[in-house]
Design an enzyme around this catalytic site. Structure first.
Site, mmCIF file in Angstrom:
data_model
loop_
_atom_site.group_PDB
_atom_site.id
_atom_site.type_symbol
_atom_site.label_atom_id
_atom_site.label_comp_id
_atom_site.label_asym_id
_atom_site.label_seq_id
_atom_site.Cartn_x
_atom_site.Cartn_y
_atom_site.Cartn_z
ATOM 1 N N SER A 1 -56.021 -47.573 14.549
ATOM 2 C CA SER A 1 -55.197 -47.058 15.742
ATOM 3 C C SER A 1 -56.439 -46.540 16.684
ATOM 4 O O SER A 1 -57.282 -47.109 16.345
ATOM 5 C CB SER A 1 -55.826 -45.062 14.946
ATOM 6 O OG SER A 1 -55.996 -44.483 16.575
ATOM 7 N N TYR B 1 -60.081 -38.479 10.530
ATOM 8 C CA TYR B 1 -59.305 -39.658 10.553
ATOM 9 C C TYR B 1 -60.538 -40.520 11.184
ATOM 10 O O TYR B 1 -60.226 -42.151 11.073
ATOM 11 C CB TYR B 1 -57.698 -39.143 11.262
ATOM 12 C CG TYR B 1 -56.811 -40.279 11.492
ATOM 13 C CD1 TYR B 1 -56.071 -40.745 10.620
ATOM 14 C CD2 TYR B 1 -57.144 -40.292 13.041
ATOM 15 C CE1 TYR B 1 -55.442 -40.863 11.156
ATOM 16 C CE2 TYR B 1 -56.070 -41.380 13.395
ATOM 17 C CZ TYR B 1 -55.174 -42.252 12.554
ATOM 18 O OH TYR B 1 -54.128 -42.556 12.731
HETATM 19 N N1 LIG Z 1 -48.709 -41.208 15.238
HETATM 20 C C1 LIG Z 1 -49.436 -41.748 15.822
HETATM 21 O O1 LIG Z 1 -49.860 -41.458 16.313
HETATM 22 C C2 LIG Z 1 -50.839 -43.200 15.232
HETATM 23 C C3 LIG Z 1 -50.917 -43.418 15.934
HETATM 24 C C4 LIG Z 1 -52.562 -45.086 15.218
HETATM 25 C C5 LIG Z 1 -51.961 -45.528 14.555
HETATM 26 N N2 LIG Z 1 -51.417 -44.817 13.246
HETATM 27 C C6 LIG Z 1 -51.198 -45.149 12.157
HETATM 28 O O2 LIG Z 1 -49.763 -45.751 11.718
HETATM 29 C C7 LIG Z 1 -49.717 -45.411 9.884
HETATM 30 C C8 LIG Z 1 -48.484 -45.033 9.755
HETATM 31 O O3 LIG Z 1 -49.023 -43.896 10.559
HETATM 32 P P1 LIG Z 1 -47.382 -43.179 10.881
HETATM 33 O O4 LIG Z 1 -47.679 -42.509 11.764
HETATM 34 O O5 LIG Z 1 -46.083 -43.411 10.487
HETATM 35 O O6 LIG Z 1 -47.510 -41.912 9.786
HETATM 36 P P2 LIG Z 1 -46.671 -40.799 8.619
HETATM 37 O O7 LIG Z 1 -44.826 -40.777 9.232
HETATM 38 O O8 LIG Z 1 -46.974 -39.419 8.400
HETATM 39 O O9 LIG Z 1 -46.461 -42.011 8.032
HETATM 40 C C9 LIG Z 1 -47.424 -42.284 6.749
HETATM 41 C C10 LIG Z 1 -47.066 -43.738 5.867
HETATM 42 O O10 LIG Z 1 -47.810 -43.419 5.009
HETATM 43 C C11 LIG Z 1 -47.530 -42.903 3.882
HETATM 44 N N3 LIG Z 1 -49.020 -42.523 3.103
HETATM 45 C C12 LIG Z 1 -49.788 -41.592 3.128
HETATM 46 N N4 LIG Z 1 -50.694 -41.519 2.000
HETATM 47 C C13 LIG Z 1 -49.893 -42.554 1.422
HETATM 48 C C14 LIG Z 1 -50.733 -42.244 0.118
HETATM 49 N N5 LIG Z 1 -51.983 -42.187 -0.752
HETATM 50 N N6 LIG Z 1 -50.271 -43.955 -1.193
HETATM 51 C C15 LIG Z 1 -49.238 -44.695 0.023
HETATM 52 N N7 LIG Z 1 -47.889 -44.579 1.416
HETATM 53 C C16 LIG Z 1 -48.799 -43.071 1.699
HETATM 54 C C17 LIG Z 1 -46.430 -41.940 3.415
HETATM 55 O O11 LIG Z 1 -45.659 -41.825 2.771
HETATM 56 P P3 LIG Z 1 -46.170 -40.659 1.457
HETATM 57 O O12 LIG Z 1 -46.281 -39.611 2.084
HETATM 58 O O13 LIG Z 1 -44.431 -40.892 0.641
HETATM 59 O O14 LIG Z 1 -46.955 -41.969 0.665
HETATM 60 C C18 LIG Z 1 -46.069 -42.561 5.349
HETATM 61 O O15 LIG Z 1 -44.778 -43.200 4.642
HETATM 62 C C19 LIG Z 1 -50.711 -44.368 9.893
HETATM 63 O O16 LIG Z 1 -52.037 -46.100 9.312
HETATM 64 C C20 LIG Z 1 -51.409 -44.011 10.997
HETATM 65 O O17 LIG Z 1 -52.320 -43.708 10.764
HETATM 66 C C21 LIG Z 1 -50.331 -43.230 14.219
#
Ligand SMILES: NC(=O)c1ccc[n+]([C@@H]2O[C@H](COP(=O)([O-])OP(=O)(O)OC[C@H]3O[C@@H](n4cnc5c(N)ncnc54)[C@H](OP(=O)(O)O)[C@@H]3O)[C@@H](O)[C@H]2O)c1
Length: 301
Positions: A174, A187
Site C-alpha cells: 500500500s 495497518y
Molecule cells: N482497499 C484499499 O484501499 C487498498 C489500498 C492499498 C492496498 N490494499 C491492499 O490490498 C490487499 C487486498 O485488500 P482489499 O482491498 O481487496 O480488501 P478486502 O476486500 O477486505 O479483501 C481482503 C482479502 O484478504 C483476505 N484475508 C483477510 N485476512 C485473511 C487471512 N487471515 N487469511 C487469508 N485471507 C485473508 C479476505 O478473505 P477472508 O476474509 O475470506 O479471509 C479477502 O479476500 C490487502 O493487502 C490490502 O492491504 C488495499
C-alpha cells in the site's frame, strides 16, 4: 586496489546504462513473460483485489489458479466464475496468520497440484482504529496477517522456486507503507514492515536466476477494506478500481517490474515527502483531509 578503482569508474556508466535502458523500455516494452506454464497462488483471492487478480491471471493465460482465504463462500464463487471460463481454479481454506495452517495447506497444494511458480501475497485486514482505541488482539492480528503471513507463505513456496530457478513473489502492499496516516496505525505499521520485507527479498534475489519479486503500492482502492473512507477532494483523488490494480499488477509481473506505485502521481508524494519540511507536509495532509479520512471507516477483521 586496481579492481576497486575499475569498478568505481564503471559504476556511473552502469547507472547511466540502466537508467537509459529503463527509459527505452518505457517506450518499447520488452516482450512480456507468458503465463501459460504458471501456477499462481493468491492469498485472499475470494474477494476484493484478490478476486480481480484471480480473474486477471486467468484472463492473461495462467495455467492454474489457486486461491486461499478464510471465507469458503467467497472462494467458491470466485473459483466457479473462473472455471466457467474454461480455466483451472482451486481453492483452499487457509488463514495466513496461522503459521501451521500455511505450512499444512502449502504441502497439500504441492502434493495435489504441483509447484507454485507465482505467489501473490494479497490477504490483508485493516481495523481502522487509532492505537488507544484498538484492542491488543486486533493490533496483533493485523501484524500476523499483513506482515508475518508473508513470511510463512514465502518460506513455504520460495525454496522450490529457487530449486527450479523459476518463480515470482508478489506483494500487494500500500502507498501507506511509505506515507502513513493516523487512524489506522497498525495497518500502516504492518504495511511498512511488509515493504521492508519485500525490499530485502528483492535484493536477496539478485543472484538467483529465474526468481523475481514485484511489490505493488496502490492508493485507496474501492473495495470493502476502507469502506466509508471520506477524502476531502474525491474528484481530485478518486479511489482506484480493484480491476485496475489487478490488471496493472499482472502486467508488472509479466514485465518483471520490481516496484509499482499506483497511480503514478504517488511518486510525487514520495518525492515531496523526502524534500519538504514536516510542517509543510502537515499543511498538505490537513488540506487534503488525510488526517481525518479514517474517521468514517468501519474497519474489518
Ligand atoms: N482497499 C484499499 O484501499 C487498498 C489500498 C492499498 C492496498 N490494499 C491492499 O490490498 C490487499 C487486498 O485488500 P482489499 O482491498 O481487496 O480488501 P478486502 O476486500 O477486505 O479483501 C481482503 C482479502 O484478504 C483476505 N484475508 C483477510 N485476512 C485473511 C487471512 N487471515 N487469511 C487469508 N485471507 C485473508 C479476505 O478473505 P477472508 O476474509 O475470506 O479471509 C479477502 O479476500 C490487502 O493487502 C490490502 O492491504 C488495499
Amino acid at each position: 586496489m586496481a579492481a576497486v578503482a575499475w569498478r568505481l569508474l564503471l559504476l556511473p556508466l552502469r547507472l547511466l546504462y540502466h537508467t537509459l535502458r529503463a527509459g527505452w523500455w518505457l517506450l518499447m516494452p520488452p516482450r512480456p513473460r507468458k503465463l501459460t506454464a504458471d501456477t499462481v497462488l493468491i492469498t485472499g483471492g475470494g474477494k476484493g483485489i484478490g478476486r480481480h487478480l484471480a480473474r486477471e491471471f486467468a484472463r492473461q493465460g495462467a495455467r492454474k489458479i489457486i486461491i486461499w482465504g478464510r471465507t469458503e463462500r467467497c472462494l467458491r464463487e470466485t473459483c466457479e466464475e473462473i472455471r466457467s471460463w474454461g480455466a483451472e481454479c482451486h481453492y483452499y481454506m487457509c488463514d495466513v496468520g496461522n503459521r501451521e495452517e500455511v505450512y499444512q495447506q502449502a504441502k497439500a497444494v504441492r502434493e495435489k497440484l504441483g509447484d507454485v511458480t507465482i505467489l501473490v501475497n494479497n490477504a490483508g485486514v485493516a481495523h481502522g482504529k487509532s492505537l488507544v482505541d484498538s484492542d491488543d488482539d486486533a493490533l496483533l492480528k493485523s501484524q500476523h496477517i499483513n506482515t508475518l503471513g508473508q513470511f510463512w507463505t514465502t518460506k513455504a513456496f520460495l525454496p522450490r522456486m529457487l530449486e527450479l530457478q523459476n518463480g515470482h513473489v508478489v506483494c500487494i502492499n500500500s502507498v501507506l507503507s511509505l506515507c502513513s496516516i493516523p487512524g489506522t496505525i497498525d495497518y500502516c505499521t504492518s504495511k511498512s514492515s511488509s515493504f521492508a520485507f519485500m525490499e530485502s527479498l528483492t535484493l536477496g534475489l539478485l543472484d538467483c536466476p529465474g526468481v523475481n519479486a514485484t511489490t505493488v503500492l496502490p492508493f485507496h482502492t474501492s473495495t470493502d477494506m476502507f469502506q466509508g473512507m471520506k477524502t476531502r477532494f474525491p474528484k481530485l483523488f478518486p479511489p482506484l478500481e480493484p480491476q485496475t490494480v489487478a490488471q496493472r499488477t499482472v502486467e508488472a509481473v509479466r514485465a518483471n517490474q520490481a516496484f509499482l506505485l499506483l497511480p503514478w502521481t504517488m511518486h510525487l508524494l514520495v518525492i515531496m515527502k523526502s524534500l519538504l519540511p514536516q510542517a509543510a507536509l502537515e499543511e498538505i495532509f490537513r488540506f487534503t483531509g488525510s488526517y481525518t479520512c479514517m474517521h468514517s471507516v468501519k474497519g474489518r477483521t
